[in-house]
Design a protein around this motif. Sequence first.
Motif, PDB file in Angstrom:
ATOM      1  N   MET A  32       1.070  -1.310   0.027  1.00  0.00           N
ATOM      2  CA  MET A  32      -0.065  -0.112   0.079  1.00  0.00           C
ATOM      3  C   MET A  32       0.817   1.240  -0.155  1.00  0.00           C
ATOM      4  N   VAL A  33       1.833   1.251   0.902  1.00  0.00           N
ATOM      5  CA  VAL A  33       2.701   2.216   0.974  1.00  0.00           C
ATOM      6  C   VAL A  33       3.390   2.648  -0.497  1.00  0.00           C
ATOM      7  N   LEU A  34       4.031   1.592  -1.038  1.00  0.00           N
ATOM      8  CA  LEU A  34       4.602   1.499  -2.173  1.00  0.00           C
ATOM      9  C   LEU A  34       3.624   2.286  -3.514  1.00  0.00           C
ATOM     10  N   LEU A  35       2.366   1.919  -3.345  1.00  0.00           N
ATOM     11  CA  LEU A  35       1.468   2.260  -4.144  1.00  0.00           C
ATOM     12  C   LEU A  35       1.097   3.799  -4.032  1.00  0.00           C
ATOM     13  N   VAL A  36       1.116   3.946  -2.819  1.00  0.00           N
ATOM     14  CA  VAL A  36       0.618   5.636  -2.611  1.00  0.00           C
ATOM     15  C   VAL A  36       1.881   6.548  -3.082  1.00  0.00           C
ATOM     16  N   ILE A  37       3.126   6.021  -2.762  1.00  0.00           N
ATOM     17  CA  ILE A  37       4.317   6.619  -3.555  1.00  0.00           C
ATOM     18  C   ILE A  37       4.191   6.845  -4.957  1.00  0.00           C
ATOM     19  N   ALA A  38       3.946   5.905  -5.384  1.00  0.00           N
ATOM     20  CA  ALA A  38       3.871   5.733  -6.907  1.00  0.00           C
ATOM     21  C   ALA A  38       2.794   6.645  -7.580  1.00  0.00           C
ATOM     22  N   SER A  39       1.743   6.603  -6.641  1.00  0.00           N
ATOM     23  CA  SER A  39       0.756   7.702  -7.463  1.00  0.00           C
ATOM     24  C   SER A  39       1.211   8.891  -6.851  1.00  0.00           C
ATOM     25  N   ALA A  40       1.758   9.339  -6.007  1.00  0.00           N
ATOM     26  CA  ALA A  40       2.359  10.755  -5.772  1.00  0.00           C
ATOM     27  C   ALA A  40       3.223  11.208  -6.707  1.00  0.00           C
ATOM     28  N   PHE A  41       4.278  10.370  -6.916  1.00  0.00           N
ATOM     29  CA  PHE A  41       5.145  10.420  -7.878  1.00  0.00           C
ATOM     30  C   PHE A  41       4.608  10.832  -9.507  1.00  0.00           C
ATOM     31  N   GLY A  42       3.579   9.919  -9.819  1.00  0.00           N
ATOM     32  CA  GLY A  42       2.858  10.162 -10.870  1.00  0.00           C
ATOM     33  C   GLY A  42       2.267  11.397 -10.918  1.00  0.00           C
ATOM     34  N   TRP A  43       1.502  11.896 -10.158  1.00  0.00           N
ATOM     35  CA  TRP A  43       0.795  13.010 -10.176  1.00  0.00           C
ATOM     36  C   TRP A  43       1.747  14.247 -10.295  1.00  0.00           C
ATOM     37  N   ALA A  44       2.829  14.030  -9.383  1.00  0.00           N
ATOM     38  CA  ALA A  44       4.000  15.311  -9.717  1.00  0.00           C
ATOM     39  C   ALA A  44       4.574  15.357 -11.063  1.00  0.00           C
ATOM     40  N   VAL A  45       5.122  14.276 -11.726  1.00  0.00           N
ATOM     41  CA  VAL A  45       5.210  14.241 -13.193  1.00  0.00           C
ATOM     42  C   VAL A  45       4.144  14.609 -14.137  1.00  0.00           C
ATOM     43  N   ILE A  46       2.827  14.422 -13.701  1.00  0.00           N
ATOM     44  CA  ILE A  46       1.749  14.747 -14.573  1.00  0.00           C
ATOM     45  C   ILE A  46       1.657  16.312 -14.498  1.00  0.00           C
ATOM     46  N   LEU A  47       1.754  16.941 -13.315  1.00  0.00           N
ATOM     47  CA  LEU A  47       1.424  18.228 -13.069  1.00  0.00           C
ATOM     48  C   LEU A  47       2.680  18.906 -13.747  1.00  0.00           C
ATOM     49  N   ASP A  48       3.986  18.571 -13.555  1.00  0.00           N
ATOM     50  CA  ASP A  48       5.006  19.265 -14.159  1.00  0.00           C
ATOM     51  C   ASP A  48       4.843  19.258 -15.575  1.00  0.00           C
ATOM     52  N   LYS A  49       4.728  18.223 -16.216  1.00  0.00           N
ATOM     53  CA  LYS A  49       4.284  18.160 -17.788  1.00  0.00           C
ATOM     54  C   LYS A  49       3.381  19.056 -18.481  1.00  0.00           C
ATOM     55  N   GLU A  50       2.036  18.857 -17.664  1.00  0.00           N
ATOM     56  CA  GLU A  50       1.023  19.861 -18.174  1.00  0.00           C
ATOM     57  C   GLU A  50       1.250  21.210 -17.809  1.00  0.00           C
ATOM     58  N   ILE A  51       1.702  21.620 -17.065  1.00  0.00           N
ATOM     59  CA  ILE A  51       2.147  23.086 -16.724  1.00  0.00           C
ATOM     60  C   ILE A  51       3.162  23.548 -17.587  1.00  0.00           C
ATOM     61  N   ARG A  52       4.173  22.724 -17.866  1.00  0.00           N
ATOM     62  CA  ARG A  52       5.138  23.094 -18.724  1.00  0.00           C
ATOM     63  C   ARG A  52       4.784  23.281 -19.987  1.00  0.00           C
ATOM     64  N   LEU A  53       3.907  22.142 -20.897  1.00  0.00           N
ATOM     65  CA  LEU A  53       3.632  22.430 -21.920  1.00  0.00           C
ATOM     66  C   LEU A  53       2.500  23.384 -22.296  1.00  0.00           C
TER      67      LEU A  53
END
Length: 246
Positions: A32-53
């Motif tokens: 569960m902890v691993l999946l929460v970390i993966a989800s948080a990292f994924g959203w960080a990448v998504i927000l970074d790419k969306e805003i930059r683009l």
Amino acid sequence: MSDVSTAAPAVAHALSPVDLFLQADSIVKAVMVLLVIASAFGWAVILDKEIRLKILNARAKKLIASLQGEELPLGALAPEFSTVPTSDPLVQIYSAASQEFLRSRDLLDTEGQRDAAQERVHRAASLASAAALGHLQARLGSLATIGAVSPFVGLFGTVWGIMNSFQGIAASNNTSLAVVAPGIAEALFATALGLVAAIPAVIFYNRIGTDIANYGKKLASFIGVFDIELSRHLSKKGERNGLRVA
């Protein structure tokens, strides 16, 4: 009657997400902890790419529109580009093409030299474009990994949790729903977390990949504009050289 009414909230509380995590086996907790970390990292990448683009596309639209009807300077940045951060891909392409043109300006006497110079400038611009797109695509592969792996990691937690539930049933020799439900709920919660991490990652991986490809078309269009201006400049120089020879 009162015992039943008080037992229901207790069961509901025991099946809340926080309690499901706290009551889970250590292996399931780690999943569960691993999946929460993966989800948080994924959203960080998504927000970074969306805003930059979004910023880059809006800036590219203005910069390319500013070139319409105007002659593009070759040896230096156009005024509109000089005010833009040097990290912008369009500025990097413009700078690379301009610098290569300046290095080649003493090698433009013959037609062969002019053709070779134009090819070098085009390659310099293309390399800068590829490097810029590669930078934009950085960490995008992590979204694909999260989308592909998270459901299986969650499924592993579910299988492990259900195995523990069956072991508990065998040890207690009690198959009532009140005994079975918490353990199965904990196990299924791991699968739910896997899907929560995977679904946004897959959706935005495809969306961001398409947005980067579309932005790459804007960069290619700008390289084409520079090629046209350079070709026009070299043709004029060739005509002047021809007049001097005559």
